[in-house]
Design a protein around this motif. Structure first.
Motif, PDB file in Angstrom:
ATOM      1  N   LEU A 160       0.857  -1.177   0.000  1.00 38.74           N
ATOM      2  CA  LEU A 160       0.000   0.000   0.000  1.00 38.74           C
ATOM      3  C   LEU A 160       0.895   1.230   0.000  1.00 38.74           C
ATOM      4  O   LEU A 160       1.681   1.439   0.925  1.00 38.74           O
ATOM      5  N   LEU A 174       0.992   5.171   0.181  1.00 40.06           N
ATOM      6  CA  LEU A 174       0.130   6.239   0.680  1.00 40.06           C
ATOM      7  C   LEU A 174       0.838   7.583   0.611  1.00 40.06           C
ATOM      8  O   LEU A 174       2.043   7.673   0.852  1.00 40.06           O
ATOM      9  N   THR A 181      -4.816   3.908   9.824  1.00 42.02           N
ATOM     10  CA  THR A 181      -4.639   3.118   8.600  1.00 42.02           C
ATOM     11  C   THR A 181      -4.267   1.674   8.938  1.00 42.02           C
ATOM     12  O   THR A 181      -4.810   0.730   8.358  1.00 42.02           O
ATOM     13  N   HIS A 213       5.035  10.527   2.416  1.00 36.02           N
ATOM     14  CA  HIS A 213       4.910   9.258   1.703  1.00 36.02           C
ATOM     15  C   HIS A 213       5.203   8.091   2.642  1.00 36.02           C
ATOM     16  O   HIS A 213       6.195   8.110   3.377  1.00 36.02           O
ATOM     17  N   THR A 229       4.859   3.542   2.795  1.00 39.56           N
ATOM     18  CA  THR A 229       4.495   2.265   2.177  1.00 39.56           C
ATOM     19  C   THR A 229       4.248   1.262   3.302  1.00 39.56           C
ATOM     20  O   THR A 229       4.957   1.244   4.306  1.00 39.56           O
ATOM     21  N   LYS A 287      -9.648   0.031   0.003  1.00 39.03           N
ATOM     22  CA  LYS A 287      -9.531   1.183  -0.899  1.00 39.03           C
ATOM     23  C   LYS A 287     -10.654   2.184  -0.646  1.00 39.03           C
ATOM     24  O   LYS A 287     -10.431   3.397  -0.627  1.00 39.03           O
ATOM     25  N   PHE A 347      -9.995   3.998   2.696  1.00 36.73           N
ATOM     26  CA  PHE A 347      -8.917   4.981   2.583  1.00 36.73           C
ATOM     27  C   PHE A 347      -9.338   6.157   1.708  1.00 36.73           C
ATOM     28  O   PHE A 347      -8.841   7.270   1.878  1.00 36.73           O
ATOM     29  N   ILE A 368      -5.677  11.292   3.765  1.00 38.40           N
ATOM     30  CA  ILE A 368      -4.960  10.550   2.725  1.00 38.40           C
ATOM     31  C   ILE A 368      -5.215  11.228   1.386  1.00 38.40           C
ATOM     32  O   ILE A 368      -6.345  11.334   0.925  1.00 38.40           O
ATOM     33  N   ARG A 376      -3.366  10.382  -1.665  1.00 37.00           N
ATOM     34  CA  ARG A 376      -3.329   9.342  -2.692  1.00 37.00           C
ATOM     35  C   ARG A 376      -3.088   7.999  -2.030  1.00 37.00           C
ATOM     36  O   ARG A 376      -2.372   7.890  -1.037  1.00 37.00           O
ATOM     37  N   ARG A 377      -3.663   6.951  -2.616  1.00 37.98           N
ATOM     38  CA  ARG A 377      -3.472   5.598  -2.127  1.00 37.98           C
ATOM     39  C   ARG A 377      -3.474   4.652  -3.317  1.00 37.98           C
ATOM     40  O   ARG A 377      -4.314   4.761  -4.211  1.00 37.98           O
ATOM     41  N   TYR A 378      -2.504   3.759  -3.323  1.00 42.09           N
ATOM     42  CA  TYR A 378      -2.387   2.744  -4.371  1.00 42.09           C
ATOM     43  C   TYR A 378      -2.089   1.409  -3.710  1.00 42.09           C
ATOM     44  O   TYR A 378      -1.241   1.331  -2.825  1.00 42.09           O
TER      45      TYR A 378
END
Length: 147
Positions: A6, A8, A25, A63, A65, A79, A82, A88, A90-92
């Motif tokens: 993840l 973030l 989180t 940032h 991870t 997802k 978040f 937050i 951006r989140r991937y």
């Protein structure tokens, strides 16, 4: 359970608020039955371009991870959760693939490229994909009316 990573980007926050966002989180992952493997802080940096999230424009972000194991059915719920968090930006979520075992010997590396096994396989694939030459059923192997 597969391993996910993840990535973030949090909005710029004071340290105490940042800690509470990270705890929130992590608790969300644990509540969904996940197991956290690694948490890594990549620091506060300027974003490559301004981002607008939750009605606010962000130019810098912190940032992080998080590597975790979770059931694939829980990823969409994470997802969504978040996405509702205003801290937050951006989140991937990426699925971590196991690296392929590639064994190589010095003898194979010293061979010229045309004699290497992987290059030979590529040549065979290219030969199979070649189109046959144009033929008018004339018995000739060339096109007689070439300009």
């Amino acid at each position: 359970m597969p391993t996910y990573e993840l990535a973030l980007v949090f909005r710029q926050l004071p340290r105490t608020e940042l800690i509470s966002v990270i705890k929130r989180t992590a608790e969300a992952i644990l509540d969904k039955g996940g197991i956290i493997r690694k948490l890594e802080n990549l620091g506060t940096r300027a974003l490559p371009h301004k981002l607008s999230e939750h009605g606010v424009v962000h130019r810098t972000g912190t940032h992080f991870t998080i590597a975790f194991d979770s059931a694939p059915t829980q990823i969409s719920d994470l997802k969504e959760e978040f996405g509702r968090d205003i801290d937050i930006v951006r989140r991937y979520v990426f699925k971590v693939e196991e690296p392929l075992d590639h064994k190589c010997t010095l003898h194979e590396e010293l061979l010229p490229p045309a004699y290497r096994k992987d290059v030979q396989e590529l040549i065979d694939i290219a030969k199979r994909k070649q189109k046959p030459k144009y033929n008018y059923n004339s018995g000739l192997d060339y096109y007689p009316f070439q300009k």
